[in-house]
Design a protein around this motif. Structure first.
Motif, mmCIF file in Angstrom:
data_model
loop_
_atom_site.group_PDB
_atom_site.id
_atom_site.type_symbol
_atom_site.label_atom_id
_atom_site.label_comp_id
_atom_site.label_asym_id
_atom_site.label_seq_id
_atom_site.Cartn_x
_atom_site.Cartn_y
_atom_site.Cartn_z
ATOM 1 N N LEU A 232 -5.254 -4.683 44.140
ATOM 2 C CA LEU A 232 -6.716 -5.210 44.185
ATOM 3 C C LEU A 232 -7.297 -5.315 42.860
ATOM 4 C CD1 LEU A 232 -9.329 -6.136 45.788
ATOM 5 C CD2 LEU A 232 -10.128 -3.891 45.931
ATOM 6 N N LYS A 233 -6.816 -4.458 41.889
ATOM 7 C CA LYS A 233 -7.292 -4.759 40.470
ATOM 8 C C LYS A 233 -6.806 -6.029 39.821
ATOM 9 C CE LYS A 233 -7.366 -2.186 36.154
ATOM 10 N NZ LYS A 233 -6.829 -0.846 35.394
ATOM 11 N N VAL A 234 -5.529 -6.344 40.118
ATOM 12 C CA VAL A 234 -4.939 -7.496 39.746
ATOM 13 C C VAL A 234 -5.611 -8.838 40.014
ATOM 14 C CG1 VAL A 234 -3.030 -8.803 39.470
ATOM 15 C CG2 VAL A 234 -2.795 -6.447 39.447
ATOM 16 N N LEU A 235 -6.152 -8.952 41.553
ATOM 17 C CA LEU A 235 -6.854 -9.651 41.962
ATOM 18 C C LEU A 235 -8.089 -10.075 41.412
ATOM 19 C CD1 LEU A 235 -7.178 -12.018 44.334
ATOM 20 C CD2 LEU A 235 -8.260 -10.015 45.930
ATOM 21 N N LEU A 236 -8.947 -8.875 41.104
ATOM 22 C CA LEU A 236 -10.171 -8.843 40.501
ATOM 23 C C LEU A 236 -10.112 -9.608 39.170
ATOM 24 C CD1 LEU A 236 -11.744 -5.489 41.670
ATOM 25 C CD2 LEU A 236 -12.308 -7.521 42.611
ATOM 26 N N GLN A 237 -9.334 -9.062 38.450
ATOM 27 C CA GLN A 237 -9.031 -9.449 37.142
ATOM 28 C C GLN A 237 -8.643 -11.116 36.949
ATOM 29 O OE1 GLN A 237 -9.646 -7.674 34.275
ATOM 30 N NE2 GLN A 237 -9.538 -9.435 33.247
ATOM 31 N N GLU B 274 -8.469 -13.486 39.464
ATOM 32 C CA GLU B 274 -9.035 -14.666 40.460
ATOM 33 C C GLU B 274 -10.429 -14.375 40.381
ATOM 34 O OE1 GLU B 274 -7.673 -17.298 41.947
ATOM 35 O OE2 GLU B 274 -5.778 -16.826 41.029
ATOM 36 N N VAL B 275 -10.998 -12.918 40.905
ATOM 37 C CA VAL B 275 -12.488 -12.779 41.201
ATOM 38 C C VAL B 275 -13.336 -12.905 40.187
ATOM 39 C CG1 VAL B 275 -14.051 -11.291 42.256
ATOM 40 C CG2 VAL B 275 -11.741 -11.484 43.179
ATOM 41 N N LEU B 276 -13.064 -12.377 39.051
ATOM 42 C CA LEU B 276 -13.901 -12.344 37.857
ATOM 43 C C LEU B 276 -14.320 -13.632 37.160
ATOM 44 C CD1 LEU B 276 -12.829 -9.020 36.008
ATOM 45 C CD2 LEU B 276 -14.786 -9.148 37.631
ATOM 46 N N PRO B 277 -13.224 -14.698 37.120
ATOM 47 C CA PRO B 277 -13.652 -15.841 36.304
ATOM 48 C C PRO B 277 -14.762 -16.337 37.295
ATOM 49 C CG PRO B 277 -11.209 -15.327 36.345
ATOM 50 C CD PRO B 277 -11.746 -14.228 37.180
ATOM 51 N N LYS B 278 -14.668 -16.553 38.694
ATOM 52 C CA LYS B 278 -15.534 -17.071 39.743
ATOM 53 C C LYS B 278 -16.840 -16.478 39.586
ATOM 54 C CE LYS B 278 -11.390 -18.148 42.430
ATOM 55 N NZ LYS B 278 -10.540 -17.848 43.589
ATOM 56 N N ILE B 279 -16.932 -15.374 39.417
ATOM 57 C CA ILE B 279 -18.198 -14.527 39.337
ATOM 58 C C ILE B 279 -18.838 -14.988 37.981
ATOM 59 C CG2 ILE B 279 -19.092 -12.234 38.693
ATOM 60 C CD1 ILE B 279 -17.193 -11.009 40.774
ATOM 61 N N GLN B 280 -18.308 -15.222 36.922
ATOM 62 C CA GLN B 280 -19.097 -15.829 35.783
ATOM 63 C C GLN B 280 -19.617 -16.940 36.349
ATOM 64 O OE1 GLN B 280 -18.838 -12.538 34.142
ATOM 65 N NE2 GLN B 280 -19.403 -13.900 32.725
ATOM 66 N N LEU C 1 -2.258 -12.557 47.558
ATOM 67 C CA LEU C 1 -3.780 -12.418 47.425
ATOM 68 C C LEU C 1 -4.319 -13.338 46.707
ATOM 69 C CD1 LEU C 1 -3.784 -8.360 46.781
ATOM 70 C CD2 LEU C 1 -4.385 -9.560 49.018
ATOM 71 N N ALA C 2 -3.624 -13.839 45.593
ATOM 72 C CA ALA C 2 -4.369 -14.877 44.802
ATOM 73 C C ALA C 2 -4.371 -16.069 45.364
ATOM 74 C CB ALA C 2 -3.343 -14.878 43.366
ATOM 75 N N GLU D 36 -7.240 -6.042 52.330
ATOM 76 C CA GLU D 36 -7.146 -5.446 51.274
ATOM 77 C C GLU D 36 -8.489 -4.897 50.848
ATOM 78 O OE1 GLU D 36 -5.784 -4.317 47.607
ATOM 79 O OE2 GLU D 36 -4.818 -5.160 49.367
ATOM 80 N N LEU D 37 -9.592 -5.284 51.314
ATOM 81 C CA LEU D 37 -10.876 -4.888 50.806
ATOM 82 C C LEU D 37 -11.194 -3.821 51.685
ATOM 83 C CD1 LEU D 37 -13.168 -8.186 50.867
ATOM 84 C CD2 LEU D 37 -12.398 -6.841 49.021
#
Length: 235
Positions: A126-131, A133-139, A66-67, A118-119
């Motif tokens: 998914l929680k691990v992916l969000l924490q 990979e996704v959240l740093p990019k969202i910032q 996923l990452a 996964e979506l």
């Protein structure tokens, strides 16, 4: 004859990448629940011990897939490079749309299929992916939107803007080609046309929200819900 640490490390990285690629292809085709470690090992031409050595277990392997899938969609390095470039914030958003649309149109790419699965059917991974990979990019993306709108990065109004912009991109990623409907009609359009539309639509919405935000800042009472007059008094 001794083997250098560099050679061992290179061989280990090659094996890890081969397992990751094989697992990504199988997870994309059959999903996490239907894909066994044994099948992945056979596809990667390694033994089960290699999977456990590099990823701990099937859960660890799936999280790594996923990452990697999300990094192939857009890497944090590339995103930060875009954010730090000298072009305007509006152009940064346009380039982001162009990149995401191009990735969404990559036929047969396992990373898109894995993310779509996964979506559509989220797992605990998914929680691990969000924490991670996704959240740093969202910032990083939040800062681009803040530069466009003048709304502070941590303001709830900007969060709403982020969701409104991300939603159509997410639909492009999870959409299945060939399925009748308006979304399939959009997927058949040139990528440049789709990206231009997303950018134009997003800028109009961001400008409207930005204007409303500025007006609310001038008149704070506008943003407060009106008080109820209560029941009318009897004469």
């Amino acid at each position: 004859m001794s083997v250098s640490r560099r050679a061992v490390r290179t061989d280990g990285e090659a094996t890890r990448n081969r397992i990751l690629q094989a697992a990504g292809e199988l997870f994309a085709a059959g999903g996490y629940a239907e894909t066994t470690s044994k099948a992945i090992a056979a596809h990667a031409e390694v033994d089960l011990a290699s999977i456990n050595y590099h990823f701990g277990n099937r859960n660890g392997l799936y999280q790594a897939v996923l990452a990697e899938a999300h990094r192939q969609l857009i890497s944090l390095v590339d995103l930060r490079s875009l954010a730090g470039s000298q072009v305007s914030a509006s152009d940064k958003l346009m380039r982001l749309f162009e990149h995401l649309v191009q990735r969404s149109q990559d036929e047969g790419s396992w990373n898109i299929q894995v993310l779509a699965r996964e979506l559509l059917a989220p797992s605990s991974h998914l929680k691990v992916l969000l924490q991670n990979e996704v959240l740093p990019k969202i910032q990083v993306i939040r800062q681009i939107l803040a530069d466009i709108t003048g709304i502070p990065v941590d303001d709830p109004a900007l969060t709403r803007c982020l969701v409104s912009i991300a939603a159509p991109c997410g639909m492009l990623l999870v959409a299945k080609r060939g399925v009748p409907g308006p979304l399939n009609d959009v997927l058949r359009m040139p990528g440049a046309v789709i990206a231009h539309h997303l950018h134009t639509f997003a800028l109009a919405g961001l400008e409207a929200i930005s204007s409303d935000y500025r007006e609310s800042a001038k008149s704070p009472r506008r943003s407060r819900p009106a008080k109820s007059a209560g029941p009318a008094k009897k004469g």
